[in-house]
Write a protein that holds these residues in place. Structure first.
Motif, short mmCIF file in Angstrom:
data_model
loop_
_atom_site.label_atom_id
_atom_site.label_comp_id
_atom_site.label_asym_id
_atom_site.label_seq_id
_atom_site.Cartn_x
_atom_site.Cartn_y
_atom_site.Cartn_z
N LEU A 200 50.11 49.41 36.82
CA LEU A 200 48.79 48.63 37.61
C LEU A 200 47.37 48.91 36.83
O LEU A 200 46.92 47.89 36.56
N LEU A 201 47.80 50.48 35.78
CA LEU A 201 47.03 50.50 34.76
C LEU A 201 47.47 49.56 33.90
O LEU A 201 46.08 48.82 32.85
N GLN A 202 48.53 48.56 33.23
CA GLN A 202 48.87 48.10 32.23
C GLN A 202 48.31 46.59 32.93
O GLN A 202 47.24 46.19 32.48
N GLY A 203 47.68 46.11 34.33
CA GLY A 203 46.93 45.40 34.86
C GLY A 203 45.86 45.34 34.70
O GLY A 203 44.99 43.99 34.44
N LEU A 204 45.44 46.65 35.16
CA LEU A 204 43.80 46.56 35.11
C LEU A 204 43.45 46.69 33.19
O LEU A 204 42.25 46.36 33.21
N LEU A 205 44.24 47.34 32.60
CA LEU A 205 43.75 47.04 31.21
C LEU A 205 43.95 45.29 30.73
O LEU A 205 43.15 45.14 29.23
N THR A 206 44.85 44.47 31.11
CA THR A 206 44.61 42.87 30.71
C THR A 206 43.79 42.88 31.59
O THR A 206 42.74 41.54 30.96
N THR A 207 42.92 43.11 32.86
CA THR A 207 41.72 42.19 33.35
C THR A 207 40.76 42.85 32.28
O THR A 207 39.99 42.38 32.37
N ILE A 208 40.41 44.00 31.82
CA ILE A 208 39.70 44.54 31.05
C ILE A 208 39.42 43.48 29.67
O ILE A 208 38.33 43.58 29.71
N ARG A 209 40.13 43.35 28.90
CA ARG A 209 40.87 42.03 28.09
C ARG A 209 40.18 41.00 28.36
O ARG A 209 39.32 40.41 27.77
N THR B 63 32.27 37.50 37.01
CA THR B 63 33.50 37.98 36.25
C THR B 63 34.60 38.41 36.04
O THR B 63 35.61 38.19 36.01
N ILE B 64 34.35 39.65 36.44
CA ILE B 64 35.37 40.80 37.16
C ILE B 64 36.31 40.34 37.98
O ILE B 64 37.53 40.25 37.92
N LYS B 65 35.29 40.08 39.32
CA LYS B 65 35.88 39.93 39.82
C LYS B 65 36.71 38.51 40.36
O LYS B 65 37.91 38.24 40.72
N PHE C 76 49.54 47.77 52.11
CA PHE C 76 48.60 48.31 52.44
C PHE C 76 47.83 49.31 51.13
O PHE C 76 47.40 49.33 50.71
N GLU C 77 48.88 50.20 51.18
CA GLU C 77 48.81 51.04 49.68
C GLU C 77 48.48 50.18 48.36
O GLU C 77 47.53 51.18 47.86
N ILE C 78 49.72 49.66 48.18
CA ILE C 78 48.78 48.94 47.08
C ILE C 78 47.95 48.06 46.88
O ILE C 78 47.05 48.57 45.85
N TRP C 79 47.48 47.31 48.06
CA TRP C 79 45.80 46.61 47.57
C TRP C 79 44.60 47.77 48.29
O TRP C 79 43.74 47.27 47.83
N SER C 80 45.31 49.23 48.31
CA SER C 80 44.18 50.01 48.19
C SER C 80 43.82 50.13 47.33
O SER C 80 42.48 50.53 46.86
N CYS C 81 44.73 50.81 46.51
CA CYS C 81 44.54 50.90 45.10
C CYS C 81 43.81 49.92 43.88
O CYS C 81 43.44 50.12 43.90
N TYR D 143 39.01 48.43 41.04
CA TYR D 143 38.73 46.50 40.86
C TYR D 143 37.16 47.27 41.19
O TYR D 143 36.51 47.40 40.04
N PHE D 144 37.05 48.29 42.38
CA PHE D 144 35.97 49.14 42.26
C PHE D 144 35.20 49.56 41.25
O PHE D 144 33.76 49.74 41.41
N LEU D 145 35.99 50.90 41.12
CA LEU D 145 35.78 51.78 40.23
C LEU D 145 34.88 50.94 38.58
O LEU D 145 33.90 51.46 38.38
N LEU D 146 36.08 49.42 38.31
CA LEU D 146 35.27 49.30 36.76
C LEU D 146 34.30 48.29 37.59
O LEU D 146 33.24 48.22 36.61
N THR D 147 33.86 47.58 38.58
CA THR D 147 32.97 46.94 38.70
C THR D 147 31.68 47.71 39.66
O THR D 147 30.28 47.67 38.53
N PHE D 148 31.38 48.60 39.78
CA PHE D 148 30.67 49.82 39.91
C PHE D 148 30.19 50.67 39.34
O PHE D 148 29.31 50.52 39.13
#
Length: 295
Positions: free
Chosen positions: A62-71, A231-233, A261-266, A271-276
């Motif tokens: 999940l964090l690897q995916g978040l880093l790819t989203t940021i890139r 763009t992030i979303k 539910f657990e996976i998509w909540s995370c 996404y919220f932390l990044l956009t906020f």
């Protein structure tokens, strides 16, 4: 009777009733998350640990995916800014040819579904144009330090062509909206500024660079910040072409563990932390610009 804000004064923030309802809602949500059970096998929040951070300290999927989203967001936003500024300037040109070409680009991108645009550009750019440049093969034979640098800014080298295709496509799509923001910012500059610059004998390029664009930049910061968050979303849509960003990783983990539910909540929380955080940074920048340019 509801209390309304007085004209000319900013409205009040949260009142006591709002805070009480917010606390009650948070308490109920927290109880359900901690003690509640899912419809089939019960909620298990402990499974998220290895997908966030592995035992050896490396980021999980999940964090690897978040880093790819940021890139992806950084590259797409850079492309969108370059394309949008050029197209926005062309939209305000007195020459009909660049104005017509820019209008065609904006209307074409804004009236095409982004998923269709992603597939169209993916099968053209990633299959024809970008592989023809041989960037991926060059990267594979590059020195180790250069490969490490490329992986840090572009992700896995095996997906470089698809990543560049996705970044360019998102840049084109978001660039159409940035072009309209730039056009609106330039047109919002009072006509007297143009007339004063011409009266002083400034050439058009100098007038734009020294007089018009600095004032237009102040007008465009808030909508540009909103477009960056968009763009992030919107980057989630490139999961359709197997770019391993946050949504793609969430889908893969959900298909493996069945803990939807657990996976998509995370995923939603990340996404919220990044956009906020981007929204807070944009607000601070807007306040600094307002203080700097207010007499």
């Amino acid at each position: 009777m509801a209390r309304t804000a007085r004209p000319g004064r900013p409205g009040r923030g949260l009142n006591r009733l709002d805070l009480v309802l917010l606390c009650l809602g948070g308490a109920v949500a927290g109880y359900l998350i901690i003690h509640g059970r899912g419809p089939a096998q019960g909620w298990n929040w402990e499974i998220l640990g290895p997908y966030l951070l592995r035992e050896d300290g490396r980021p999980g999927l999940l964090l690897q995916g978040l880093l790819t989203t940021i890139r992806l967001t950084c590259w797409s936003a850079g492309c969108a800014l370059i394309i949008g500024i050029a197209a926005g300037l062309a939209r305000t040109s007195t020459n009909p040819y660049p104005r017509l070409m820019s209008a065609t680009f904006v209307e074409l991108c804004r009236n095409t579904p982004p998923l269709v645009l992603i597939f169209l550009c993916y099968y053209f750019l990633a299959d024809q144009l970008i592989p023809g440049a041989g960037l991926q093969n060059l990267a594979r034979h590059a020195p180790a330090w250069l490969q490490a640098s490329l992986e840090a800014i572009l992700g896995p080298l095996g997906q470089m062509d698809a990543f560049l295709s996705a970044a360019l496509t998102l840049g084109l799509y978001e660039g159409a909206y940035v072009a309209e923001i730039v056009r609106g910012g330039i047109l919002a500059v009072p006509a007297g500024q143009w007339e004063a610059g011409r009266a002083l004998g400034f050439p058009k390029s100098t007038l734009l660079r020294l007089v018009i664009l600095p004032q237009a930049a102040r007008n465009t910061v808030p909508p540009l910040a909103g477009q960056l968050i968009s763009t992030i979303k919107d980057s989630a849509i490139v999961s359709a072409i197997s770019i391993q960003e946050l949504t793609f990783q969430g889908t893969q983990i959900m298909a493996t563990t069945y803990h939807t539910f657990e996976i998509w909540s995370c995923v939603a929380l990340l996404y919220f932390l990044l956009t906020f955080s981007c929204s807070l940074a944009a607000t601070r920048l807007e306040q600094r610009l307002r203080r700097a340019y207010t007499i």
